[in-house]
Design an enzyme around this catalytic site. Structure first.
Site, PDB file in Angstrom:
ATOM      1  N   HIS A  87       0.822  -1.209   0.000  1.00  0.00           N
ATOM      2  CA  HIS A  87       0.000   0.000   0.000  1.00  0.00           C
ATOM      3  C   HIS A  87       0.859   1.264   0.000  1.00  0.00           C
ATOM      4  O   HIS A  87       1.995   1.270   0.489  1.00  0.00           O
ATOM      5  CB  HIS A  87      -0.978   0.002   1.179  1.00  0.00           C
ATOM      6  CG  HIS A  87      -0.348  -0.021   2.540  1.00  0.00           C
ATOM      7  ND1 HIS A  87       0.069   1.115   3.190  1.00  0.00           N
ATOM      8  CD2 HIS A  87      -0.089  -1.054   3.382  1.00  0.00           C
ATOM      9  CE1 HIS A  87       0.550   0.796   4.376  1.00  0.00           C
ATOM     10  NE2 HIS A  87       0.480  -0.511   4.515  1.00  0.00           N
ATOM     11  N   ASP A  89      -0.413   4.399   1.110  1.00  0.00           N
ATOM     12  CA  ASP A  89      -0.797   5.355   2.144  1.00  0.00           C
ATOM     13  C   ASP A  89      -0.083   5.054   3.455  1.00  0.00           C
ATOM     14  O   ASP A  89       0.421   3.949   3.677  1.00  0.00           O
ATOM     15  CB  ASP A  89      -2.318   5.358   2.343  1.00  0.00           C
ATOM     16  CG  ASP A  89      -2.870   3.997   2.734  1.00  0.00           C
ATOM     17  OD1 ASP A  89      -2.315   2.966   2.278  1.00  0.00           O
ATOM     18  OD2 ASP A  89      -3.855   3.938   3.496  1.00  0.00           O
ATOM     19  N   ASP A 119       6.281   0.803   7.137  1.00  0.00           N
ATOM     20  CA  ASP A 119       4.868   0.499   6.854  1.00  0.00           C
ATOM     21  C   ASP A 119       4.319   1.452   5.808  1.00  0.00           C
ATOM     22  O   ASP A 119       3.696   2.452   6.148  1.00  0.00           O
ATOM     23  CB  ASP A 119       4.074   0.588   8.158  1.00  0.00           C
ATOM     24  CG  ASP A 119       2.627   0.156   8.005  1.00  0.00           C
ATOM     25  OD1 ASP A 119       2.302  -0.471   6.981  1.00  0.00           O
ATOM     26  OD2 ASP A 119       1.820   0.454   8.907  1.00  0.00           O
ATOM     27  N   GLU A 153      -5.179   1.373   2.450  1.00  0.00           N
ATOM     28  CA  GLU A 153      -5.029   0.216   3.331  1.00  0.00           C
ATOM     29  C   GLU A 153      -5.135   0.617   4.785  1.00  0.00           C
ATOM     30  O   GLU A 153      -5.604  -0.162   5.628  1.00  0.00           O
ATOM     31  CB  GLU A 153      -3.684  -0.471   3.054  1.00  0.00           C
ATOM     32  CG  GLU A 153      -3.529  -1.846   3.698  1.00  0.00           C
ATOM     33  CD  GLU A 153      -3.015  -1.820   5.129  1.00  0.00           C
ATOM     34  OE1 GLU A 153      -3.088  -2.872   5.805  1.00  0.00           O
ATOM     35  OE2 GLU A 153      -2.542  -0.753   5.589  1.00  0.00           O
ATOM     36  N   GLU A 154      -4.694   1.849   5.106  1.00  0.00           N
ATOM     37  CA  GLU A 154      -4.679   2.286   6.497  1.00  0.00           C
ATOM     38  C   GLU A 154      -6.050   2.746   6.999  1.00  0.00           C
ATOM     39  O   GLU A 154      -6.164   3.247   8.116  1.00  0.00           O
ATOM     40  CB  GLU A 154      -3.649   3.407   6.689  1.00  0.00           C
ATOM     41  CG  GLU A 154      -2.199   3.000   6.448  1.00  0.00           C
ATOM     42  CD  GLU A 154      -1.669   2.040   7.496  1.00  0.00           C
ATOM     43  OE1 GLU A 154      -2.436   1.643   8.378  1.00  0.00           O
ATOM     44  OE2 GLU A 154      -0.478   1.679   7.435  1.00  0.00           O
TER      45      GLU A 154
END
Length: 444
Positions: A87, A89, A119, A153-154
């Protein structure tokens, strides 16, 4: 055989550092509720794929919430395809709390700093560096590799992997397995011991909204139907609840391997295994499995009232619930009991729990790729306490593994850097990741 021996070129090792740093500088903060714009990062990735002769497709459900998908044809048309996803974001970061500005992408003392360093813009960069190295060397993998760089995704993934799985399934035709974040990073529970946990499962997402109703009134008067009190009682019960142990196949396999590694004489297949006792014996290594032997329910948000001397007629709370595979009905029944008669609850956001086989040829190849570059390391399976885009891609029948390899120094608390302050990744770790990914993806 020559391709199998040949690793990534030196340009790839330089590019992974540059790509990680430059992606961090592109602020893709996801504050939830649609407040994010991944398009600049998506365009950055797409331009570098296109420059390597890999045709990218940019897709949006909402303007600015951009996903990138590309397919690299393999040499064996009959082979099942592999999805590699990450991802774009990141979660919010307050510059006042950081040693280095979270969106500087600064490279200092052999470390890349910034939000997304672990991340997961590091993995985004590693994959990009690997496939560009293949293009320069004229290498093709055995099976088709589908790349997906996702938005959202977050938060809910509605603009990202959920949108791709629901509306663009054809782009993932033939994909049966996938790899993504949160696995194959080194973990040092004690001096001289290096573990590499590879994720073969995820707890399900069960975010709840609690609503208590009561009798509105003056704050100076007795009120036995106070919505805030009713909500507070329910939240306290939920927050202090001890969930029973529920061992999945992946968690039991993790316990078995850890027990063997630490020479603990215990039968992990026993039906009445004392899990808490075993976790105590494992010491720091227990951190890999302790969050996933049970469901969990953590109160996270409260919303009630508008004036100190007014008792509101309604109060709301939110709970971050996580469920192990096969425990969804038990979780719901427990919530009915804990909330009580005066508090209603509903799912605010819900996603499935996942489990992937640890005795599969794929897991064996993931293990072999790590051990090739760190023969002294010990690969163990584990279940993620949270979740990833693998949940949405599972709708397409894709089995997911967490595999974003990094060899980290013992004094770096990698787990604490997820959504934490001073997120960073060593350059050496990125180089290790590129080598391991390159080897695995060519042998997959």
């Amino acid at each position: 055989m020559a391709e199998e021996v040949r690793g990534p070129d030196t340009t790839a090792l330089d590019e992974v550092v540059t790509f990680t740093s430059e992606l961090i500088r592109i602020d893709t903060t996801n504050r939830g509720g649609g407040d994010c714009r991944e398009r600049p990062a998506a365009e950055y990735v797409a331009e570098r794929l296109a420059a390597a002769g890999i045709e990218p497709t940019l897709l949006e459900r909402t303007p600015g919430r951009t996903n990138v998908v590309a397919r690299i044809p393999g040499t064996d048309p009959s082979a099942e395809a592999l999805l590699v996803h990450g991802h774009l974001d990141v979660v919010p970061a307050d510059p006042a709390e950081w040693t280095t500005h979270p969106f500087s992408g600064e490279i200092r003392d052999g470390v890349v700093w910034g939000r997304g360093a672990v991340d997961m813009k590091n993995m985004d960069a590693m994959v990009l560096a690997v496939v560009r190295s293949w293009a320069r060397q004229g290498i093709r993998p055995r099976r088709d590799i589908v790349l997906a760089y996702t938005a959202d995704e977050e938060a809910s993934a509605e603009d990202g992997s959920g949108f791709l799985a629901d509306r663009h399934a054809a782009l993932f035709e033939g994909c049966t397995e996938g790899i993504s974040e949160s696995g194959a990073f080194s973990f040092h529970p004690q001096p001289g011991t290096t573990l590499y946990p590879i994720a073969a499962g995820e707890r399900g997402t069960a975010w709840l909204k609690l609503t208590a109703h009561g009798r509105a009134g003056h704050g100076s008067k007795v009120n036995t139907a106070n919505a805030v009190t009713r909500l507070a009682d329910a939240v306290a019960r939920i927050g202090s609840h001890t969930w029973p142990v529920r061992l999945t196949a992946t968690v039991r396999a993790a316990l078995a391997e850890l027990a063997a590694l630490y020479a603990i004489d215990i039968d992990t297949r026993a039906p009445h295994l004392d899990v808490d006792l075993l976790l105590d014996k494992l010491g720091p290594a227990a951190a890999l499995v302790a969050p996933t032997v049970r469901n969990s329910s953590n109160p996270t948000m409260l919303d009630a009232g508008y004036k100190v001397n007014v008792i509101p007629g309604q109060a709301v709370a939110y709970i971050d619930g996580r469920t192990l595979p096969g425990t969804e009905e038990e979780f719901a029944a427990t919530m009915d009991e804990l909330t009580g008669p005066h508090v209603e609850w509903e799912f605010h956001h819900r996603e499935v729990a996942l489990e992937a086989p640890v005795d599969s040829p794929t897991f064996a190849k993931l293990r072999a790729a790590v051990e090739r570059f760190d023969p002294e390391g010990h690969v163990v399976p584990f279940t993620m306490s949270g979740g990833t885009d693998a949940k949405q891609f599972s709708r397409l029948g894709i089995t997911g593994y967490g595999f974003s390899p990094l060899r980290l120094p013992p004094d770096l608390d990698y787990g604490a850097l997820f959504h934490g302050v001073d997120e960073r990744v060593p350059v050496d770790a990125l180089h290790f990741g590129v080598r391991v990914l390159d080897h695995y993806l060519k042998s997959a």
